[in-house]
Design a protein around this motif. Structure first.
Motif, PDB file in Angstrom:
ATOM      1  N   CYS A 141       4.040   5.738   4.959  1.00  0.00           N
ATOM      2  CA  CYS A 141       5.056   5.162   4.079  1.00  0.00           C
ATOM      3  C   CYS A 141       4.610   5.298   2.639  1.00  0.00           C
ATOM      4  CB  CYS A 141       5.302   3.689   4.411  1.00  0.00           C
ATOM      5  SG  CYS A 141       3.962   2.591   3.921  1.00  0.00           S
ATOM      6  N   THR A 142       5.561   5.147   1.747  1.00  0.00           N
ATOM      7  CA  THR A 142       5.271   5.096   0.313  1.00  0.00           C
ATOM      8  C   THR A 142       5.566   3.657  -0.131  1.00  0.00           C
ATOM      9  OG1 THR A 142       7.513   5.525  -0.400  1.00  0.00           O
ATOM     10  CG2 THR A 142       6.161   7.447   0.110  1.00  0.00           C
ATOM     11  N   VAL A 147       9.150  -1.017   3.060  1.00  0.00           N
ATOM     12  CA  VAL A 147       9.984  -2.059   3.678  1.00  0.00           C
ATOM     13  C   VAL A 147      10.943  -1.429   4.695  1.00  0.00           C
ATOM     14  CG1 VAL A 147      11.837  -3.726   3.200  1.00  0.00           C
ATOM     15  CG2 VAL A 147       9.808  -3.654   1.718  1.00  0.00           C
ATOM     16  N   ASP A 148      11.575  -0.316   4.332  1.00  0.00           N
ATOM     17  CA  ASP A 148      12.511   0.352   5.253  1.00  0.00           C
ATOM     18  C   ASP A 148      11.794   0.877   6.490  1.00  0.00           C
ATOM     19  OD1 ASP A 148      14.541  -0.109   3.463  1.00  0.00           O
ATOM     20  OD2 ASP A 148      14.393   1.851   2.511  1.00  0.00           O
ATOM     21  N   VAL A 149      10.592   1.405   6.292  1.00  0.00           N
ATOM     22  CA  VAL A 149       9.834   1.932   7.441  1.00  0.00           C
ATOM     23  C   VAL A 149       9.557   0.797   8.429  1.00  0.00           C
ATOM     24  CG1 VAL A 149       7.570   2.815   8.144  1.00  0.00           C
ATOM     25  CG2 VAL A 149       8.818   3.925   6.278  1.00  0.00           C
ATOM     26  N   VAL A 150       9.069  -0.328   7.923  1.00  0.00           N
ATOM     27  CA  VAL A 150       8.746  -1.453   8.826  1.00  0.00           C
ATOM     28  C   VAL A 150      10.032  -2.000   9.463  1.00  0.00           C
ATOM     29  CG1 VAL A 150       7.830  -3.813   8.897  1.00  0.00           C
ATOM     30  CG2 VAL A 150       6.564  -2.011   7.694  1.00  0.00           C
ATOM     31  N   ALA A 151      11.106  -2.059   8.670  1.00  0.00           N
ATOM     32  CA  ALA A 151      12.375  -2.575   9.211  1.00  0.00           C
ATOM     33  C   ALA A 151      12.938  -1.659  10.304  1.00  0.00           C
ATOM     34  CB  ALA A 151      13.392  -2.735   8.083  1.00  0.00           C
ATOM     35  N   SER A 152      12.534  -0.372  10.302  1.00  0.00           N
ATOM     36  CA  SER A 152      13.046   0.573  11.314  1.00  0.00           C
ATOM     37  C   SER A 152      12.356   0.393  12.668  1.00  0.00           C
ATOM     38  CB  SER A 152      12.845   2.016  10.827  1.00  0.00           C
ATOM     39  OG  SER A 152      11.483   2.404  10.958  1.00  0.00           O
ATOM     40  N   ILE A 153      11.323  -0.416  12.723  1.00  0.00           N
ATOM     41  CA  ILE A 153      10.550  -0.596  13.966  1.00  0.00           C
ATOM     42  C   ILE A 153      11.121  -1.785  14.740  1.00  0.00           C
ATOM     43  CG2 ILE A 153       8.246  -1.128  14.882  1.00  0.00           C
ATOM     44  CD1 ILE A 153       7.191   0.162  12.196  1.00  0.00           C
ATOM     45  N   PRO A 154      11.395  -1.612  16.049  1.00  0.00           N
ATOM     46  CA  PRO A 154      11.967  -2.731  16.818  1.00  0.00           C
ATOM     47  C   PRO A 154      11.166  -4.020  16.621  1.00  0.00           C
ATOM     48  CG  PRO A 154      11.879  -0.742  18.160  1.00  0.00           C
ATOM     49  CD  PRO A 154      11.192  -0.415  16.866  1.00  0.00           C
ATOM     50  N   GLU A 327      11.723  11.284   6.481  1.00  0.00           N
ATOM     51  CA  GLU A 327      13.053  11.020   7.061  1.00  0.00           C
ATOM     52  C   GLU A 327      13.571   9.652   6.617  1.00  0.00           C
ATOM     53  OE1 GLU A 327      12.368  11.387  11.263  1.00  0.00           O
ATOM     54  OE2 GLU A 327      11.947  13.531  11.036  1.00  0.00           O
ATOM     55  N   ILE A 328      12.656   8.651   6.545  1.00  0.00           N
ATOM     56  CA  ILE A 328      13.078   7.294   6.178  1.00  0.00           C
ATOM     57  C   ILE A 328      13.013   7.126   4.656  1.00  0.00           C
ATOM     58  CG2 ILE A 328      12.625   4.810   6.564  1.00  0.00           C
ATOM     59  CD1 ILE A 328      11.295   5.610   9.199  1.00  0.00           C
ATOM     60  N   GLY A 329      12.449   8.127   3.978  1.00  0.00           N
ATOM     61  CA  GLY A 329      12.089   7.956   2.577  1.00  0.00           C
ATOM     62  C   GLY A 329      13.222   8.089   1.598  1.00  0.00           C
ATOM     63  N   GLN A 330      12.852   7.808   0.357  1.00  0.00           N
ATOM     64  CA  GLN A 330      13.730   8.007  -0.787  1.00  0.00           C
ATOM     65  C   GLN A 330      13.214   9.257  -1.503  1.00  0.00           C
ATOM     66  OE1 GLN A 330      13.870   4.398  -3.023  1.00  0.00           O
ATOM     67  NE2 GLN A 330      14.229   3.174  -1.198  1.00  0.00           N
ATOM     68  N   PRO A 331      13.909   9.713  -2.538  1.00  0.00           N
ATOM     69  CA  PRO A 331      13.507  10.959  -3.169  1.00  0.00           C
ATOM     70  C   PRO A 331      12.063  10.983  -3.677  1.00  0.00           C
ATOM     71  CG  PRO A 331      15.639  10.224  -4.000  1.00  0.00           C
ATOM     72  CD  PRO A 331      15.135   9.148  -3.107  1.00  0.00           C
ATOM     73  N   GLY A 332      11.543   9.877  -4.144  1.00  0.00           N
ATOM     74  CA  GLY A 332      10.177   9.875  -4.655  1.00  0.00           C
ATOM     75  C   GLY A 332       9.386   8.787  -3.983  1.00  0.00           C
ATOM     76  N   GLY A 333       8.258   8.445  -4.554  1.00  0.00           N
ATOM     77  CA  GLY A 333       7.519   7.319  -4.013  1.00  0.00           C
ATOM     78  C   GLY A 333       6.038   7.602  -3.945  1.00  0.00           C
TER      79      GLY A 333
END
Ligand code: SF4
Length: 335
Positions: A141-142, A147-154, A327-333
């Protein structure tokens, strides 16, 4: 050159003048090289680079470039990430000793032991990790997409978050996730930007925005200050280095306090010259980033050194975790 004279030339004994710049460009053309510089590099290196940015944006540029050689002016894990995403290109880092205290705060062996204590847990690693740690990771993750990466996990799956404790605490607070375990790693530069210092600077500049990198020791204090009403919440912006540049172009504030490595000020001042950007801690300088001197860059281009290698098996496993991040990312980070 005498010792005293050397001390006056803080660029590894090479003056970054027009002749230096011409030679760097000539050698880069000769090698069919693209020059990439992280936002924390010396201003001279940022100015000569074809692209500057955060670690993930630069890796993406590297992967999409037609150049045969990538000269990555940053720290070693960043050059490794470029190599993972561009295995067929030659990747050079001007000084292979440019490490990272955060990446060094967890080894692949330590991560394997931690995983053994939490069977079935999903491993999320910040991009500031070695290729071997990325190979043991499910999703990188970046700071933009953590936050989005962790939220994507069941919800019912345990999460192991490493290596940065400040970013981990930020993610845990936002997601409210109880089954998220945080590795106690930190970057010595960002950990040194502390809450009391931030509170003092914020009180002295009541109209300034606060741009804070989530790796900073003061990130939690900034949110606490906002929560307590000591600083208006809209003044506090927790941002990756790439997002700081977007925010600089959009803010209405005339002054901004910046809590991250001081090299970031160069790009911020270029992006919004009318704004007064000041460091929360002007001693927050990463000695690893500053190992990439003009002299090191010349040597790198002349000698084709130091070449970055990642063994094929490690790269393949690491690539899977980096691709999930994208895939879960934003353009930068990233940092
Ligand atoms: S500033 Fe910290 S996290 Fe960034 S490269 Fe330097 S040691 Fe690593």
């Amino acid at each position: 050159m005498t010792l005293q004279a050397e001390a006056l030339v803080p660029f590894g004994g090479v003056e970054p003048d027009a002749a230096w710049a011409d030679e760097v460009r000539r050698l880069a053309r000769q090698r069919d090289a693209v020059l990439l510089a992280h936002n924390y590099q010396l201003p001279e290196i940022q100015e000569i680079a074809d692209h500057t940015g955060d670690s993930l944006a630069l890796s993406r540029i590297a992967a999409g470039s037609d150049a045969a050689t990538i000269v990555f002016c940053g720290v070693h894990f960043m050059a490794e990430t470029a190599k993972i995403l561009s295995p067929d290109k030659t990747v050079l880092i001007p000084d292979a000793r440019a490490g990272c205290s955060l990446a060094d705060s967890i080894t692949a062996e330590q991560l394997r032991a931690w995983k053994a204590e939490h069977p079935g847990a999903v491993v999320v690693s910040y991009v500031n990790t070695t290729a071997e740690v990325k190979a043991e990771t499910d999703i990188c993750c970046t700071s933009s997409n953590a936050v989005d990466v962790v939220a994507s996990i069941p919800e019912d799956r345990e999460v192991l978050f490493c290596p940065d404790q400040f970013l981990g605490a930020h993610v845990k607070r936002i997601t409210g996730r109880r089954n998220l375990h945080i590795w106690a790693g930190e970057c010595h530069v960002h950990a040194g930007i502390n809450g009391p210092e931030l509170a003092e600077r914020a009180a002295a500049s009541p109209d300034a925005d606060l741009f804070i990198h989530p790796e900073c020791g003061c990130a939690t204090s900034a949110l606490y200050l906002a929560g307590e009403g000591a600083v208006e919440p809209e003044r506090v912006k927790i941002l990756s280095t790439g997002d700081m540049l977007h925010a600089a172009r959009e803010t209405k504030a005339t002054s901004v306090l910046v809590a991250t490595e001081v090299g970031m000020l160069h790009q911020l001042r270029k992006a919004a010259p009318e704004i007064d950007f000041r460091a929360v801690n002007d001693r927050a300088s990463c000695r690893y980033m500053k190992m990439i001197t003009p002299a090191a860059m010349l040597r790198s281009l002349r000698e084709g050194a130091d070449e970055v290698h990642v063994d094929a098996g490690t790269a393949e496993r690491a690539r899977a975790s980096v691709r999930r991040m994208i895939e879960i990312g934003q353009p930068g980070g990233g940092e």
